[in-house]
Design an enzyme around this catalytic site. Structure first.
Site, PDB file in Angstrom:
ATOM      1  N   PHE A 152     -22.421   2.495 -11.366  1.00 12.06           N
ATOM      2  CA  PHE A 152     -22.345   1.082 -12.140  1.00 12.06           C
ATOM      3  C   PHE A 152     -22.037   1.025 -13.430  1.00 12.06           C
ATOM      4  O   PHE A 152     -21.672   0.141 -14.008  1.00 12.06           O
ATOM      5  CB  PHE A 152     -23.759   0.300 -11.965  1.00 12.06           C
ATOM      6  N   LYS A 176     -14.941   2.584  -2.948  1.00 15.09           N
ATOM      7  CA  LYS A 176     -16.319   1.883  -2.926  1.00 15.09           C
ATOM      8  C   LYS A 176     -17.183   1.799  -4.149  1.00 15.09           C
ATOM      9  O   LYS A 176     -17.546   2.713  -4.387  1.00 15.09           O
ATOM     10  CB  LYS A 176     -17.134   2.507  -1.615  1.00 15.09           C
ATOM     11  N   GLU A 179     -22.444  -1.549  -5.949  1.00 15.58           N
ATOM     12  CA  GLU A 179     -22.657  -2.612  -5.636  1.00 15.58           C
ATOM     13  C   GLU A 179     -23.392  -3.654  -6.811  1.00 15.58           C
ATOM     14  O   GLU A 179     -23.358  -4.780  -6.703  1.00 15.58           O
ATOM     15  CB  GLU A 179     -23.568  -2.892  -4.445  1.00 15.58           C
ATOM     16  N   SER A 229     -25.272   9.852  -9.662  1.00  8.83           N
ATOM     17  CA  SER A 229     -26.401  10.497  -9.981  1.00  8.83           C
ATOM     18  C   SER A 229     -26.290  11.808  -9.149  1.00  8.83           C
ATOM     19  O   SER A 229     -25.793  11.930  -8.248  1.00  8.83           O
ATOM     20  CB  SER A 229     -27.765   9.861  -9.638  1.00  8.83           C
ATOM     21  N   CYS A 284     -22.825   8.450 -18.884  1.00 12.23           N
ATOM     22  CA  CYS A 284     -22.895   9.848 -18.227  1.00 12.23           C
ATOM     23  C   CYS A 284     -22.728  10.857 -19.480  1.00 12.23           C
ATOM     24  O   CYS A 284     -23.184  12.115 -19.563  1.00 12.23           O
ATOM     25  CB  CYS A 284     -22.350  10.356 -17.231  1.00 12.23           C
ATOM     26  N   GLU A 386     -33.193  12.612 -16.204  1.00  9.26           N
ATOM     27  CA  GLU A 386     -32.003  11.969 -16.674  1.00  9.26           C
ATOM     28  C   GLU A 386     -32.702  10.539 -16.921  1.00  9.26           C
ATOM     29  O   GLU A 386     -32.794   9.742 -15.938  1.00  9.26           O
ATOM     30  CB  GLU A 386     -30.945  11.745 -15.958  1.00  9.26           C
TER      31      GLU A 386
HETATM   32  P1  NAD Z   1     -25.920   6.199  -7.992  1.00 13.40           P
HETATM   33  O1  NAD Z   1     -25.895   7.818  -7.727  1.00 13.40           O
HETATM   34  O2  NAD Z   1     -27.000   5.615  -7.626  1.00 13.40           O
HETATM   35  O3  NAD Z   1     -24.915   5.534  -7.208  1.00 13.40           O
HETATM   36  C1  NAD Z   1     -23.416   5.958  -7.169  1.00 13.40           C
HETATM   37  C2  NAD Z   1     -23.049   5.589  -5.958  1.00 13.40           C
HETATM   38  O4  NAD Z   1     -23.349   6.078  -4.800  1.00 13.40           O
HETATM   39  C3  NAD Z   1     -22.867   3.833  -5.779  1.00 13.40           C
HETATM   40  O5  NAD Z   1     -21.539   3.438  -5.307  1.00 13.40           O
HETATM   41  C4  NAD Z   1     -23.768   3.559  -4.889  1.00 13.40           C
HETATM   42  O6  NAD Z   1     -23.714   2.680  -3.934  1.00 13.40           O
HETATM   43  C5  NAD Z   1     -23.777   5.002  -3.868  1.00 13.40           C
HETATM   44  N1  NAD Z   1     -25.212   5.110  -3.415  1.00 13.40           N
HETATM   45  C6  NAD Z   1     -26.306   4.938  -3.980  1.00 13.40           C
HETATM   46  N2  NAD Z   1     -27.352   5.699  -3.227  1.00 13.40           N
HETATM   47  C7  NAD Z   1     -26.807   6.073  -2.130  1.00 13.40           C
HETATM   48  C8  NAD Z   1     -27.369   6.751  -0.976  1.00 13.40           C
HETATM   49  N3  NAD Z   1     -28.542   6.924  -1.002  1.00 13.40           N
HETATM   50  N4  NAD Z   1     -26.311   7.416  -0.064  1.00 13.40           N
HETATM   51  C9  NAD Z   1     -24.965   7.099  -0.447  1.00 13.40           C
HETATM   52  N5  NAD Z   1     -24.358   6.467  -1.291  1.00 13.40           N
HETATM   53  C10 NAD Z   1     -25.409   5.956  -2.354  1.00 13.40           C
HETATM   54  O7  NAD Z   1     -25.662   6.237  -9.574  1.00 13.40           O
HETATM   55  P2  NAD Z   1     -25.568   4.826 -10.411  1.00 13.40           P
HETATM   56  O8  NAD Z   1     -27.004   4.538 -10.629  1.00 13.40           O
HETATM   57  O9  NAD Z   1     -24.686   3.659 -10.048  1.00 13.40           O
HETATM   58  O10 NAD Z   1     -24.926   5.454 -11.834  1.00 13.40           O
HETATM   59  C11 NAD Z   1     -25.579   6.318 -12.898  1.00 13.40           C
HETATM   60  C12 NAD Z   1     -25.563   7.692 -12.573  1.00 13.40           C
HETATM   61  O11 NAD Z   1     -24.151   8.082 -12.526  1.00 13.40           O
HETATM   62  C13 NAD Z   1     -26.206   8.445 -13.689  1.00 13.40           C
HETATM   63  O12 NAD Z   1     -26.786   9.601 -12.785  1.00 13.40           O
HETATM   64  C14 NAD Z   1     -24.886   9.150 -14.375  1.00 13.40           C
HETATM   65  O13 NAD Z   1     -25.222   9.989 -15.233  1.00 13.40           O
HETATM   66  C15 NAD Z   1     -23.918   9.329 -13.344  1.00 13.40           C
HETATM   67  N6  NAD Z   1     -22.722   9.337 -13.797  1.00 13.40           N
HETATM   68  C16 NAD Z   1     -21.973  10.239 -13.892  1.00 13.40           C
HETATM   69  C17 NAD Z   1     -20.925  10.468 -14.417  1.00 13.40           C
HETATM   70  C18 NAD Z   1     -19.992  11.837 -14.620  1.00 13.40           C
HETATM   71  O14 NAD Z   1     -18.987  11.991 -14.754  1.00 13.40           O
HETATM   72  N7  NAD Z   1     -20.692  13.056 -14.202  1.00 13.40           N
HETATM   73  C19 NAD Z   1     -20.069   9.274 -14.725  1.00 13.40           C
HETATM   74  C20 NAD Z   1     -20.668   8.156 -14.728  1.00 13.40           C
HETATM   75  C21 NAD Z   1     -21.990   8.260 -14.253  1.00 13.40           C
END
Ligand code: NAD
Length: 501
Positions: A152, A176, A179, A229, A284, A386
């Site tokens: 997000f 994808k 959401e 994450s 991040c 985090e």
């Molecule tokens: P998230 O892991 O909750 O979601 C990321 C994506 O995975 C979304 O599209 C979501 O719909 C999907 N998703 C969520 N739960 C899932 C599941 N159980 N099974 C399959 N798909 C699933 O992350 P977020 O809250 O949207 O974003 C924040 C996180 O992203 C933080 O941990 C941040 O550090 C990380 N991030 C990392 C970088 C990097 O370059 N390393 C960059 C940006 C964000």
């Protein structure tokens, strides 16, 4: 109250016209209101998007490099022309201030600009006469349908780390997005269409785990790029690999900023506050831990305090706001819970951002002001987790060696920064530290598009980082060709293993 919006998939060059069995709410974090809904894809919708991408692949992979580059140039111009509109869209769903959202679009555009050079980037190698009158060469070919699953916090930039390079290399793509803020991806799809990208080359499916799992298990998806994450990154890596796909999965972070006693403390305080609270800490590459080496802790804390007191919290579309709300109410509550939690574990709650002054009033928005925890120690949850919000932890450290041990022992290894005026110390730090992206007097060292983005350890699963040449390699397969054009001296039958001669 403004009209409620409805966000749907983009498949085969147009909006999906089906009826979704499941939908999610899309919030406006500054007011807390539900601004609309987003369709959640079922397996058949994922199948339709992958089928559209698969059907578009043969034509796109055989489209000349010049034509591909021209479409990328047009897309670049269109995104630039719509930068403010995209920034406002992002701000309304994510909460970050509009200028910050415009910044993320600009950083995404840099990857498009890098991908515009695809004719040069895809040059293989050629060796004449590897054996007598035999030539060898290598070519970089696209992998097929690639999928991107994104978080997000950067609804435009992170997808743009992926799809410009994937598409430039001749792949077709299914995105994808999160959401929570799905609209920017659809607007980008419309701009691709306007730029002349053939239908089906870029598709968007919205949704949650069901949509993600549909992509991970789909036999026609050949490569998966994920950013999000760490627990989900690990799951994506394992599941995609088990399903025979190449995969890069970038995870979470805990970025430390090391301040040595000889640092310029005004510069360090500016950097800690900017990198700790920009985008409400939902980056991040945000700085979440300041490691102050004795004796600078108290003076640095005083300078941080002065700066935090002046920060303006408010809605993203108010030009005076420097920091917006958090993305959801649940996330705000979780982030805020670390303040009491850390205090109970012995930290000092130096700045409590609950109940902030919000420009125009807090209403029912998801607000948490800048917060600082001092005297944090490695056993505390606020240090280990985090937090991903506007909570900056300050750890006091006795020496460079102790600080280095702390930073390198952290399971995350995304970004880190050192603040010092000692070039030798900075050089030693960048050599020793177990982290993938390092800043020297630069708090958010996000690599330019022609380098690659990615952390180490639990911040990245897989072998290749995003964009730059690692991106080109991720989205291509190398083929090596050995060719002999017959002439009268070809030599006849030879059962020996081919060697050069
Ligand atoms: P998230 O892991 O909750 O979601 C990321 C994506 O995975 C979304 O599209 C979501 O719909 C999907 N998703 C969520 N739960 C899932 C599941 N159980 N099974 C399959 N798909 C699933 O992350 P977020 O809250 O949207 O974003 C924040 C996180 O992203 C933080 O941990 C941040 O550090 C990380 N991030 C990392 C970088 C990097 O370059 N390393 C960059 C940006 C964000």
């Amino acid at each position: 109250m403004s009209e409620s919006k409805h966000v749907t998939h983009w498949i085969g060059g147009k909006p999906w016209d089906g009826e979704a069995a499941r939908r999610g709410d899309v919030y406006e974090p500054a007011s807390g209101r539900v601004a609309g809904t987003v369709d959640f894809a079922a397996q058949e919708d994922v199948d339709a998007a992958v089928a559209a991408a698969k059907a578009a692949f043969p034509g796109w992979r055989d489209t000349s490099l010049s034509k591909r580059a021209r479409i990328l140039f047009r897309f670049r111009e269109l995104v630039e022309a719509h930068r403010d509109e995209l920034a406002r869209l992002i701000s309304s769903e994510h909460g970050k201030v509009v200028s910050d959202a415009a910044g993320e679009v600009a950083r995404g555009l840099e990857v498009v600009e890098f991908a515009c050079g695809i004719p040069h980037l895809l040059k293989g190698g050629f060796s004449e006469n590897v054996s007598t009158r035999v030539d060898a060469y290598s070519i970089l070919q696209p992998v097929g349908v690639a999928a991107g699953i994104t978080p997000f916090n950067f609804p435009a930039m992170v997808p743009m780390w992926m799809f410009p390079v994937a598409i430039a290399c001749g792949n077709t793509f299914v995105l994808k997005p999160s959401e929570k803020d799905p609209s920017a991806s659809v607007r980008l799809a419309e701009l691709w269409a306007e730029a002349g990208l053939p239908d089906g080359v870029f598709n968007v499916v919205h949704g949650d785990k069901a949509a993600v799992d549909g992509l991970l298990r789909h036999p026609d998806v050949k490569a998966v790029s994920f950013v999000g994450s760490t627990p989900i990154a690990r799951y994506i890596y394992e599941t995609a690999a088990a399903n025979g796909k190449r995969v890069q999965a970038l995870g979470g972070a805990k970025n430390h900023m090391l301040v040595l006693p000889d640092a310029d403390l005004d510069l360090a305080a500016d950097a800690a506050v900017s990198a700790g609270f920009g985008s409400a800490g939902e980056r991040c590459m945000a700085i979440s831990v300041v490691v102050a080496v004795d004796p600078v802790g108290d003076e640095l804390m005083a300078k941080i305090r002065e700066r935090v007191a002046k920060l303006k919290v408010g809605p993203g579309d108010n030009a005076e706001s420097e920091m917006g709300p958090l993305v959801t109410r649940a996330h705000r509550d979780k982030v805020a819970s670390y303040l009491d939690g850390a205090a109970a574990q012995g930290a000092t709650l130096a700045i409590d951002g609950r109940d902030p002054d919000v420009l125009g009033g807090a209403g029912d928005g998801f607000w948490l002001g800048p917060s600082v925890l001092d005297h944090v120690t490695p056993e505390m949850d606020a240090y280990k987790d985090e937090i991903f919000g506007p909570v900056l932890s300050v750890v006091r450290s006795g020496s460079y060696a102790e600080a280095m041990e702390l930073i390198s022992a952290n399971p995350y290894g995304n970004g880190t920064a050192i603040f010092t005026n000692d070039g030798g110390a900075a050089r030693r730090f960048q050599n020793e530290v177990e982290v993938g992206m390092v800043g020297v007097n630069v708090p958010i060292p996000v690599p330019m598009a022609y380098y690659s983005f990615g952390g180490w350890k639990d911040s990245l699963f897989g072998d290749s980082h995003a964009h730059g040449m690692e991106g080109v390699h991720f989205y291509t397969r190398t083929k090596a060709v050995t060719a002999r054009w017959l002439d009268p001296s070809h030599g006849g039958v030879n059962l020996g293993f081919p060697t050069s001669g």
